[in-house]
Write an enzyme that holds these catalytic residues in place. Sequence first.
Site, short mmCIF file in Angstrom:
data_model
loop_
_atom_site.label_atom_id
_atom_site.label_comp_id
_atom_site.label_asym_id
_atom_site.label_seq_id
_atom_site.Cartn_x
_atom_site.Cartn_y
_atom_site.Cartn_z
CG LEU A 151 -1.97 -1.10 1.29
CD1 LEU A 151 -2.75 -1.01 2.60
CD2 LEU A 151 -2.92 -1.03 0.10
N GLY A 152 2.17 1.13 0.22
CA GLY A 152 3.03 2.30 0.22
C GLY A 152 4.22 2.11 1.12
N GLY A 154 7.57 4.51 3.29
CA GLY A 154 8.21 5.76 3.69
C GLY A 154 9.54 5.45 4.32
N GLY A 155 10.15 6.46 4.89
CA GLY A 155 11.47 6.27 5.46
C GLY A 155 11.49 5.35 6.66
CB VAL A 178 1.68 0.54 4.73
CG1 VAL A 178 0.26 0.18 5.15
CG2 VAL A 178 2.27 1.58 5.68
CE LYS A 209 4.54 2.90 9.99
NZ LYS A 209 4.18 4.17 10.66
CG ASP A 212 4.96 13.42 10.77
OD1 ASP A 212 5.18 14.52 10.24
OD2 ASP A 212 5.32 12.34 10.25
#
Length: 659
Positions: free
Chosen positions: A45-46, A48-49, A53, A68, A168
Site C-alpha cells: 500500500l506504500g 516511507g522512510g 505498509v 506496517k 506529524d
Amino acid sequence: MHPVRCWAKIVVRAVCVRPGGNRQAEMGDAAGHVVAGRYRLLSSLGAGGMGRVWRAHDQELDCEVVLKELSVPPGLPDPELSTRIARAHSEARHSARLRGNPHVVTVYDCVLHEGLPWIVMEYVPGARDLEAVVCEEGPVPRAAAAHMGRSLLDALAAGHRSRILHRDVKPSNVLVTSTDPHELGSAGSGRVLLTDYGISLREDAGEPRLTTVSGFVGTPGYLAPERARGEQPTPASDLFSLGATLYFAVEGHGPFDRGSPVGTLAALLTEEPVPPRRAGDLTPVLLGLLAKDPDRRLRSDAAADLLARLTGEGPRTQQATVTQVSRPPVKGSSPERGQRLEPRPDGPRVRKPGRPRRQRGSAERGSGGAKTRTFRRVIVATAAALAAGLVPWLVVTHLGATAKTPVSGASEHPSATGSVEPYGAAVGLSRELRRGDCVTARWTGTRFATEPPQLTLVDCANDTPDGQVVASDAAMSLADAQVNGHDRCVSEAMSTLSAMADAEVYSLSPSEQGWKSGVHDSVCLVFNRTSNIYGAVGAFRKTGDQIGPQNAETGDCYRATETKDAYYLYLARCDAAHDAQMAGFWKAPSGRSYSAEQSARTDDCTKKYGTSYDASTYQVETILPDENTWKQGFHYVMCIVDRSDSQKLTSPLTPTSQP
C-alpha cells in the site's frame, strides 16, 4: 489560483522517502509471505522512510487487515535501529489508547517477526491519503475540507486528553474515503482518519533532539514554528500542523511551500502563509491555526465550533486563544458551574411579540468599574459593492497606537522594533499589532476618511474596544502594502463583515521606518462605522462571551438571562442547549428616535423574519442596543428566534425561507 504543485510536496518529503532506498524494489517479492504465522501479505500500500505498509489477510479471523513493517536499510547503525524499534512500539501503544475514536486508524496488535515489530491495523477499503488525493484530483471542496477538519480535530483532541501529541500531522498521514461533503457529513458514510503515530509521544515524556539521521522529527512545511526552533511540543503544535494540512487540502499547495526543505523551513519561521485564494469562509480557521505564536493560535474547541458553523452541523461559536494555557475567568465570560452569573450593567432592550411589552433596558453606561457592554449593529458590505468601489470608508493608512493602558498579555510580547513606532507617530504604537489585538481609536478628523487615529491597546474582554485586528497580510514591499493591502484586507475580513451589521475594514500599513525595522505586514482591523465593537469579533469571540448588537453575527446561538429590567445574551454552542438564535438584523428608518423605537407598535423583526420559522413553535423577538449606542448612530436591532413555549433549543435552526 495556485496550481496543484505536487512536485514541491515530493521534494519536501524527500528526506523521509529516500532512506527506504532500493528496498522498495523488494516489496513485490514479499507478497504471499506469512508474518508471525498468521498474516499473509497480499499487496503493498506504500512506503516511507520508517516503514512499509501492506494489505494482508488475517488467516485466523479470515479478514483483511493492514500491516506496517519497520524499515531497516542495510548498514543501519544499532542506535538508530533501536530508536526505530522503540518508535514502532510507541506508535502501537499510543494508537491503541485511541482505538475507540472513529477518526483514528484502529491498531489491533503489535507482533514480532524475525526480531522486528509489525503493527496490525484496521483496513479501510477505498481509503487514500490526502496528499495523493489532492495531487491526483486537485484541491478538495471547501465544505469537504471543513468536514475533514472537524474529524481531525476530534482525533487530535482525543489524543490530547490522553496527553498524546501526534507531532506529524500532514496530508500523507490523513486517510479519506471520499471528498464529497455530503459523504463526509454526519449523515454520510465517508470516513476521515488520522494515522501514523510513529513519532508521537506523551506530552510529559520530553522530546528528543530534532536532528536525526532523517533530518527532522516532523515534516518541514507542516512543523509548528516553535518545534522548528527546538522548543517543546504542545497541543498547539499539532493544531498548527492541522492548519497547514487543511490549507493544502483546499488550496492544493502548502502554506509555506518553497520548492526545497531549506526554503520551506525558512518561510515557516519567518514569513506569513501565502494568502489563501480558494478557502473562502474557511480562511479564518486556517489563519487562526497557522498563527506563529502558539499563544495566539486558534484553540481546538474554537476551531471545531467555527468548522461546525461552516458545515451547518453544529455550534456556531468562535474563539481564538491559547490551546494549553488556562486563564482566570474575566467579567463577561461564562461562569463555572455553581457560580452566580453576573450580567453586565447595560444589557440589551427587548420587545416580546404577542405579550405585554416590558422594557428590558440597560443601565446608563457608568465610568470605570466593570466593562460596559453596549449593543450595536453591523452593516454588511456585499462583495459586489466592494468590487465596485462603493465602500469609500475602507482606507489604507499608516496606523499606530500608544499603549498607554496596560493590556493583559501586552507585556508578554515586547516590541521587536525597539523605540520605533511601526505605524508612524500619529498612531503611536510601540509594537507591531497582531491578530486578535483590540484597540481604542481617537480620531482627529472625519472617522475613516482623514488622518489615522491614535490607537491604544486594550483588553478585549474587560475594556470596550473600538476595533480588533482580525487578519494580517504579508507584503512584498512597502509600496505593495500601501497599494494592495486594502484589497487583501477586505478579502481576509469578508466573512466577519458579512455576518455583522455595521462593520467595516481599516487597513493599516507600516510606516517607512516601521518597514525598515522589520514590520512587513499590513494589519486588517474591523471597526463599526458609528460605535464601538462591544468586545471581540468574528473568530476571536468565545463561548460564554456576553454579546451585544455591535458584535453579534447572523447565525449566532445564545444563552439568555433575564432580570426585571434587562435581557442578557451570552455566546453559546448551537449543538448544546441554548435559548435563542440570531436570525439577522433590522435597520430602523432614518430619523426614528430611541423612544419611538421602544414604543413602536409594529414588530419589524417579526415582519422581516417571522415567515421564515414555524409560528406554532417559534417566535421572533427584537433586541435593541442601549440608548447611548443608539445616539451614536447605531440604529440596528437584533432579531432573535426562540421557542414560544420557553423551552430550550438543542440544534441550529434553518429558516424555511429567506427574508
